[in-house]
Design a protein around this motif. Sequence first.
Motif, short mmCIF file in Angstrom:
data_model
loop_
_atom_site.label_atom_id
_atom_site.label_comp_id
_atom_site.label_asym_id
_atom_site.label_seq_id
_atom_site.Cartn_x
_atom_site.Cartn_y
_atom_site.Cartn_z
N GLN A 57 58.10 40.80 44.64
CA GLN A 57 58.41 42.22 44.74
C GLN A 57 57.11 42.99 44.93
N LEU A 58 56.60 42.96 46.16
CA LEU A 58 55.30 43.54 46.49
C LEU A 58 55.40 45.06 46.59
N ARG A 59 55.02 45.73 45.51
CA ARG A 59 55.19 47.19 45.44
C ARG A 59 53.92 47.93 45.06
N LYS A 60 52.87 47.24 44.66
CA LYS A 60 51.69 47.90 44.12
C LYS A 60 50.46 47.51 44.94
N LEU A 61 49.70 48.50 45.43
CA LEU A 61 48.48 48.25 46.17
C LEU A 61 47.29 48.42 45.23
N GLU A 62 46.52 47.35 45.05
CA GLU A 62 45.34 47.39 44.18
C GLU A 62 44.29 46.45 44.74
N ALA A 63 43.04 46.90 44.82
CA ALA A 63 41.91 46.11 45.32
C ALA A 63 42.20 45.54 46.71
N GLY A 64 42.92 46.28 47.52
CA GLY A 64 43.21 45.83 48.88
C GLY A 64 44.32 44.81 48.99
N LEU A 65 45.03 44.55 47.90
CA LEU A 65 46.12 43.57 47.89
C LEU A 65 47.43 44.27 47.57
N LEU A 66 48.49 43.79 48.19
CA LEU A 66 49.82 44.26 47.85
C LEU A 66 50.35 43.29 46.79
N LEU A 67 50.56 43.79 45.58
CA LEU A 67 50.90 42.95 44.43
C LEU A 67 52.32 43.20 43.95
N SER A 68 52.87 42.19 43.29
CA SER A 68 54.15 42.35 42.59
C SER A 68 53.93 43.25 41.39
N THR A 69 54.96 43.98 41.00
CA THR A 69 54.90 44.84 39.82
C THR A 69 54.52 43.99 38.62
N GLY A 70 53.58 44.48 37.81
CA GLY A 70 53.14 43.76 36.62
C GLY A 70 51.84 43.02 36.80
N LEU A 71 51.37 42.84 38.04
CA LEU A 71 50.10 42.17 38.29
C LEU A 71 48.99 43.20 38.46
N ARG A 72 47.77 42.76 38.17
CA ARG A 72 46.58 43.60 38.37
C ARG A 72 45.57 42.79 39.17
N ALA A 73 44.68 43.47 39.89
CA ALA A 73 43.65 42.80 40.68
C ALA A 73 42.30 43.42 40.38
N LYS A 74 41.25 42.61 40.44
CA LYS A 74 39.89 43.07 40.21
C LYS A 74 38.97 42.30 41.16
N VAL A 75 38.16 43.00 41.92
CA VAL A 75 37.19 42.35 42.80
C VAL A 75 36.07 41.81 41.93
N ILE A 76 35.74 40.53 42.10
CA ILE A 76 34.67 39.92 41.30
C ILE A 76 33.45 39.55 42.12
N ALA A 77 33.58 39.54 43.46
CA ALA A 77 32.42 39.20 44.29
C ALA A 77 32.63 39.74 45.70
N TYR A 78 31.52 40.13 46.32
CA TYR A 78 31.51 40.56 47.72
C TYR A 78 30.56 39.65 48.48
N SER A 79 30.97 39.23 49.67
CA SER A 79 30.11 38.40 50.51
C SER A 79 28.77 39.09 50.74
N GLY A 80 27.70 38.29 50.64
CA GLY A 80 26.37 38.80 50.89
C GLY A 80 25.75 39.54 49.72
N GLN A 81 26.48 39.65 48.60
CA GLN A 81 25.94 40.35 47.43
C GLN A 81 25.86 39.40 46.24
N GLN A 82 24.93 39.68 45.33
CA GLN A 82 24.84 38.89 44.11
C GLN A 82 26.08 39.14 43.26
N VAL A 83 26.47 38.13 42.50
CA VAL A 83 27.65 38.22 41.65
C VAL A 83 27.22 38.74 40.27
N THR A 84 27.91 39.76 39.78
CA THR A 84 27.61 40.33 38.47
C THR A 84 28.33 39.52 37.39
#
Length: 194
Positions: A57-84
């Motif tokens: 049930q893809l209803r929520k847009l977060e971190a550039g992703l279309l997610l099912s209700t109840g899910l969350r997304a977090k970007v953890i790394a970007y290409s070419g950048q150091q990982v925090t």
Amino acid sequence: GKITAMLNGQAILEDRTFRSFCEVEFNSAVVITPSPTPVTSKPTLAPLKPVTYDPGQLRKLEAGLLLSTGLRAKVIAYSGQQVTTKTGSKSSQRFHSKPDGAAIFRRADGSYAYVSNAELDGNRGGVGAIYFDPDGQVTGYQWLLGGTTWNCGGGKTPWNTWLTCEEDDGGGIYEVKPFGGYQSRRETLISRMS
């Protein structure tokens, strides 16, 4: 067990912790987590709590992703950048470009690694890993294999190594150990594309 699914690139879902990782438009790594659900080491006939998200049930847009209700997304790394990391420090190496085939490797202490290919040409391809503690917090990043070309597909072995495959004429298959311990090597018995 693990569930493999495609989502805006690639995603690998691990049902023990409900953490998943995916590449978005080949430029970042993302963690997707639902609300906490109790984890048991034995199968159960029914969930201990109601399901906290509705798959498909893809209803929520977060971190550039279309997610099912109840899910969350977090970007953890970007290409070419150091990982925090969880302490705010930065990895000594930059997260690789064009992440592709990937898998999760767990250690006995509950920590784990997200290992993914870098599908780059001109001997710039390879394999990198983002490391996590048992609570899912980033602890580091390491480039594990370099000098290869178009590392596209791959697979997790029963002995917990990663096989990365070059998608190129004369390309090889390389075995990589996610947590170190030996030099990655080209596998000669299965190393040539037809």
